[in-house]
Structures are given as C-alpha cells and as structure tokens.
Design a protein around this motif. Structure first.
Motif, PDB file in Angstrom:
ATOM      1  N   PHE A   1     -18.391   8.254  -4.626  1.00  0.00           N
ATOM      2  CA  PHE A   1     -17.726   8.574  -5.883  1.00  0.00           C
ATOM      3  C   PHE A   1     -16.337   7.943  -5.963  1.00  0.00           C
ATOM      4  O   PHE A   1     -15.425   8.498  -6.560  1.00  0.00           O
ATOM      5  CB  PHE A   1     -17.616  10.098  -6.057  1.00  0.00           C
ATOM      6  N   GLY A   2     -16.162   6.783  -5.333  1.00  0.00           N
ATOM      7  CA  GLY A   2     -14.876   6.109  -5.367  1.00  0.00           C
ATOM      8  C   GLY A   2     -13.963   6.589  -4.254  1.00  0.00           C
ATOM      9  O   GLY A   2     -14.309   7.470  -3.462  1.00  0.00           O
ATOM     10  N   MET A   3     -12.784   5.988  -4.218  1.00  0.00           N
ATOM     11  CA  MET A   3     -11.816   6.329  -3.182  1.00  0.00           C
ATOM     12  C   MET A   3     -10.420   6.237  -3.767  1.00  0.00           C
ATOM     13  O   MET A   3     -10.135   5.377  -4.602  1.00  0.00           O
ATOM     14  CB  MET A   3     -11.963   5.392  -1.986  1.00  0.00           C
ATOM     15  N   ALA A   4      -9.540   7.125  -3.335  1.00  0.00           N
ATOM     16  CA  ALA A   4      -8.179   7.153  -3.848  1.00  0.00           C
ATOM     17  C   ALA A   4      -7.420   5.901  -3.445  1.00  0.00           C
ATOM     18  O   ALA A   4      -7.618   5.359  -2.346  1.00  0.00           O
ATOM     19  CB  ALA A   4      -7.451   8.399  -3.343  1.00  0.00           C
ATOM     20  N   SER A   5      -6.542   5.425  -4.319  1.00  0.00           N
ATOM     21  CA  SER A   5      -5.771   4.219  -4.038  1.00  0.00           C
ATOM     22  C   SER A   5      -4.843   4.407  -2.844  1.00  0.00           C
ATOM     23  O   SER A   5      -4.533   3.448  -2.138  1.00  0.00           O
ATOM     24  CB  SER A   5      -4.963   3.819  -5.274  1.00  0.00           C
ATOM     25  N   THR A   6      -4.395   5.635  -2.599  1.00  0.00           N
ATOM     26  CA  THR A   6      -3.512   5.879  -1.456  1.00  0.00           C
ATOM     27  C   THR A   6      -4.235   5.627  -0.141  1.00  0.00           C
ATOM     28  O   THR A   6      -3.664   5.061   0.802  1.00  0.00           O
ATOM     29  CB  THR A   6      -2.999   7.325  -1.490  1.00  0.00           C
TER      30      THR A   6
ATOM     31  N   SER B   1       0.146  -2.448  -1.043  1.00  0.00           N
ATOM     32  CA  SER B   1       0.882  -1.326  -1.619  1.00  0.00           C
ATOM     33  C   SER B   1      -0.009  -0.508  -2.547  1.00  0.00           C
ATOM     34  O   SER B   1      -0.930  -1.037  -3.179  1.00  0.00           O
ATOM     35  CB  SER B   1       2.105  -1.823  -2.388  1.00  0.00           C
ATOM     36  N   GLN B   2       0.295   0.788  -2.626  1.00  0.00           N
ATOM     37  CA  GLN B   2      -0.516   1.687  -3.453  1.00  0.00           C
ATOM     38  C   GLN B   2      -0.497   1.273  -4.920  1.00  0.00           C
ATOM     39  O   GLN B   2      -1.520   1.338  -5.614  1.00  0.00           O
ATOM     40  CB  GLN B   2      -0.010   3.128  -3.292  1.00  0.00           C
ATOM     41  N   LYS B   3       0.643   0.819  -5.415  1.00  0.00           N
ATOM     42  CA  LYS B   3       0.736   0.411  -6.817  1.00  0.00           C
ATOM     43  C   LYS B   3      -0.169  -0.786  -7.103  1.00  0.00           C
ATOM     44  O   LYS B   3      -0.825  -0.846  -8.150  1.00  0.00           O
ATOM     45  CB  LYS B   3       2.179   0.074  -7.172  1.00  0.00           C
ATOM     46  N   SER B   4      -0.223  -1.725  -6.167  1.00  0.00           N
ATOM     47  CA  SER B   4      -1.077  -2.896  -6.358  1.00  0.00           C
ATOM     48  C   SER B   4      -2.551  -2.515  -6.306  1.00  0.00           C
ATOM     49  O   SER B   4      -3.363  -2.995  -7.108  1.00  0.00           O
ATOM     50  CB  SER B   4      -0.767  -3.959  -5.294  1.00  0.00           C
ATOM     51  N   VAL B   5      -2.908  -1.643  -5.364  1.00  0.00           N
ATOM     52  CA  VAL B   5      -4.300  -1.193  -5.264  1.00  0.00           C
ATOM     53  C   VAL B   5      -4.703  -0.452  -6.531  1.00  0.00           C
ATOM     54  O   VAL B   5      -5.798  -0.669  -7.073  1.00  0.00           O
ATOM     55  CB  VAL B   5      -4.490  -0.292  -4.030  1.00  0.00           C
ATOM     56  N   TRP B   6      -3.829   0.400  -7.037  1.00  0.00           N
ATOM     57  CA  TRP B   6      -4.133   1.162  -8.261  1.00  0.00           C
ATOM     58  C   TRP B   6      -4.349   0.223  -9.438  1.00  0.00           C
ATOM     59  O   TRP B   6      -5.273   0.397 -10.228  1.00  0.00           O
ATOM     60  CB  TRP B   6      -2.990   2.130  -8.565  1.00  0.00           C
ATOM     61  N   LYS B   7      -3.493  -0.795  -9.560  1.00  0.00           N
ATOM     62  CA  LYS B   7      -3.619  -1.750 -10.665  1.00  0.00           C
ATOM     63  C   LYS B   7      -4.926  -2.524 -10.554  1.00  0.00           C
ATOM     64  O   LYS B   7      -5.623  -2.748 -11.552  1.00  0.00           O
ATOM     65  CB  LYS B   7      -2.418  -2.693 -10.659  1.00  0.00           C
ATOM     66  N   ILE B   8      -5.284  -2.945  -9.351  1.00  0.00           N
ATOM     67  CA  ILE B   8      -6.524  -3.691  -9.145  1.00  0.00           C
ATOM     68  C   ILE B   8      -7.734  -2.828  -9.508  1.00  0.00           C
ATOM     69  O   ILE B   8      -8.656  -3.277 -10.203  1.00  0.00           O
ATOM     70  CB  ILE B   8      -6.616  -4.175  -7.688  1.00  0.00           C
ATOM     71  N   LEU B   9      -7.737  -1.576  -9.060  1.00  0.00           N
ATOM     72  CA  LEU B   9      -8.863  -0.684  -9.346  1.00  0.00           C
ATOM     73  C   LEU B   9      -8.940  -0.345 -10.829  1.00  0.00           C
ATOM     74  O   LEU B   9     -10.037  -0.238 -11.391  1.00  0.00           O
ATOM     75  CB  LEU B   9      -8.739   0.590  -8.512  1.00  0.00           C
ATOM     76  N   GLN B  10      -7.793  -0.173 -11.477  1.00  0.00           N
ATOM     77  CA  GLN B  10      -7.801   0.121 -12.901  1.00  0.00           C
ATOM     78  C   GLN B  10      -8.349  -1.060 -13.696  1.00  0.00           C
ATOM     79  O   GLN B  10      -9.095  -0.874 -14.664  1.00  0.00           O
ATOM     80  CB  GLN B  10      -6.386   0.469 -13.383  1.00  0.00           C
ATOM     81  N   ALA B  11      -7.969  -2.270 -13.305  1.00  0.00           N
ATOM     82  CA  ALA B  11      -8.511  -3.446 -13.975  1.00  0.00           C
ATOM     83  C   ALA B  11     -10.014  -3.549 -13.767  1.00  0.00           C
ATOM     84  O   ALA B  11     -10.773  -3.911 -14.681  1.00  0.00           O
ATOM     85  CB  ALA B  11      -7.813  -4.697 -13.460  1.00  0.00           C
TER      86      ALA B  11
END
Length: 333
Positions: free
Chosen positions: A91-96, A105-115
């Motif tokens: 069911f996915g995985m948290a960006s952290t 970095s968490q911000k970069s991972v979050w942006k990649i996953l959101q895209a």
C-alpha cells in the motif's frame, strides 16, 4: 521482485533510459513536440545523453522530454530505486522511510512520488469505459473527528457518511475488472452524473446501495439494482456493491501508511490506490478452504516491471514541476 534483482536490471542510467525508450516508444520513436516519426539519434557527446533530433520541427529531445522525469537533477537510477520501494510495497511507503533507505532528502522523495501519483491519474482519462456489472459507492476519507463539547459542556456528535466534513470519493468498480475513483467536492447528482456517464458504458448494469442519488443516475443506464444497507441487505441474488466496498478498504489502508492526506493532494493518493487495484492479474492457486485443498482464482499483483511499463506508457504529457510559491507540485502543459 527482489531489490538485488531490480538493481541488476537497472545498474546505470543507460539501462533506465533503454527501459523507458522501449516502454514510451513502443510504436516507434517520435518527437514529443510534434509527434513526427522522422527522427535521428545525435552523435558525439549528445549520444551519451540519448539525445535525438526531429527532422520536422528541428527540435532536440530525449525519451523523458514532456514527462515528469524531464530536467531531473538526480541520477535516473535513484528515481527507479525510489519507485521500487513505493510500487513494490502493498500500500505504498512513506517518503520519510524511503528517504532513509535511498539517501535522498525527504522533500525530494515526496516530490518524486507526488509526480508519479499525478501520472497515475491517466485511468480517469481513458476512453475505454467500464462495462457489464458496475458498482457505485462513495468513500469518505479522513480520520476520526476531534472530541468537542458545546457551550453547555455536552459532547458534540459528528455526522458520519453523507454530510460529513471528510473528503468524498466517487467509486465506480467493474466486477472482475477495473475501478475508477474520483475525488468530488460533494455528493450531489449534478456532480456525480457527468463522471458516471463518462466512465461507464450506457449498457452496463448498475448496482449500488440505497443511495437515492445513485438510483437517479442509474436510470440513464441499461439496468439498475440496489441493496439497502440500512435494512441490513448487503447481498441478495447477486445484487451487492461489495467490490466497490473492497476498493474502499484499500483506500482506508492508505491511511495506515501516510496517516494524514490533505484534501489538496487526495486525488493523487487515490490514483496510487487505483493503479494498485487495476494492475492485478487472475492467478489460479491451491488454497485450504474448510479443511480441504481446493483450487481458487486469486487476484495477485502484476509483476513489477510490467506495472512500470503500463504506467510509464502514459508518461508523455504529464510534465510535473515543483511550485516555487506553495512548495507543492503543479502540472506544466
């Protein structure tokens, strides 16, 4: 697929680019700007960047041009590694957590996953409509309301279901088929009807619970059946919306991973769940049922690389960038 096998399949950016070219250009290499097939690869140092030239519009491009992977700053192998952890989990995985394992970095991972989640919204734009038996339901996504008291000190009872402040999601699920899930501002007929008519074939048999809105909308289709959950009628003579309810449970599991999902990003997270549901295959397995070994058809995840091929096949046209004002992401036309 094991991580070691995945890393062997994509050891460098060249292997990643080759995979993307085979996936995105399955019908032949074409220019993302004008669609021309008359293209040639460039030589010299440009060849190391997998750069091509269009003989029609005279522009240069790569397989990532016009996609969310364009103008990336990280190696392509890092993008693939991040997607491995997210897509390969149930069911996915948290960006952290992914940030800790990949060193990004968490911000970069979050942006990649959101895209990547934005890209998966292609299910809602497909011309192929749901057919046969289609179940309608509404899912309200959100946590338990905070405990509140009125001016007299009495506990405030928050509404559940229709009328709640939680985010509503309209779900149309074809039995033994795909699902379409759309975040909606409300559950009014004027809001749901255009979505239902755009996503479901007019000759479909609509099944739902006792919701009056669904009953009105279903009149525009060939057949309609309802089961009243209020009267504890959940399944009778094959009439039920348990398939849609099962998908709703997957959406609820999403909150076990991400804990909180804002309404602004809700559709992207629902896209991710929708893809996991749709990209399954029927497999016959031998299972134990009531003490006996029987063979049964089970729905299992499609192989990882096959899932990536389906998703990346719709990458062209989904150019996502970070919004410098809000810090979120936006789709660039």
């Amino acid at each position: 697929m094991k991580l070691t096998d995945f890393q062997e399949a994509f050891p460098d950016d060249t292997a990643c680019m080759r995979f993307l070219e085979e996936t995105v250009w399955v019908n032949g290499r074409h220019c993302p700007e004008c669609g021309c097939l008359n293209t040639v690869p460039l030589g010299g140092k440009a060849a190391e960047r997998h750069l091509y030239h269009c003989r029609d519009c005279h522009k240069q491009f790569t397989v990532t041009s016009g996609t969310w992977l364009h103008s990336r700053k990280l190696p392509l192998t890092k993008y693939f590694e991040i997607l491995y952890y997210s897509v390969n989990s149930s069911f996915g995985m948290a960006s952290t957590r992914i940030s800790e394992w990949t060193g990004v970095s968490q911000k970069s991972v979050w942006k990649i996953l959101q895209a990547f989640r934005e890209l998966q919204g292609f299910w809602l734009t497909l011309t192929d409509k749901l057919t046969n038996t289609v179940e309608f339901d509404t899912k309200y996504v959100g946590g338990q309301p905070r405990k509140q008291k009125d001016a007299e000190g009495n506990r405030v009872k928050n509404k559940r279901g229709r009328g709640t402040k939680k985010q509503a999601v309209f779900v149309a699920a074809e039995r033994q088929g795909e699902v379409r899930a759309t975040v909606v501002p409300n559950e009014a007929e004027d809001t749901i009807r255009p979505l239902a008519e755009a996503q479901v074939d007019p000759q479909a048999h609509i099944m739902s619970d006792g919701d009056g809105t669904f009953a009105k909308i279903a009149r525009s289709f060939a057949l309609q059946s309802q089961c009243s959950h209020r009267d504890w009628d959940f399944s009778k003579d094959g009439v039920h919306n348990n398939t849609a309810e099962s998908f709703n449970s997957w959406v609820e599991h999403m909150r076990d991973v991400h804990f909180f999902v804002s309404k602004d990003h809700m559709q992207r997270y629902v896209n991710d769940v929708m893809t996991r549901w749709n990209l399954r295959v029927a497999v016959e397995r031998e299972v134990t049922q009531k003490g006996q070994r029987v063979r049964k058809i089970l729905m299992e995840k499609m192989p990882l690389l096959d899932r990536l091929r389906v998703i990346f096949g719709h990458a062209v046209g989904c150019n996502v960038r970070r919004n410098r004002k809000t810090g979120g992401i936006m789709v660039v036309a």
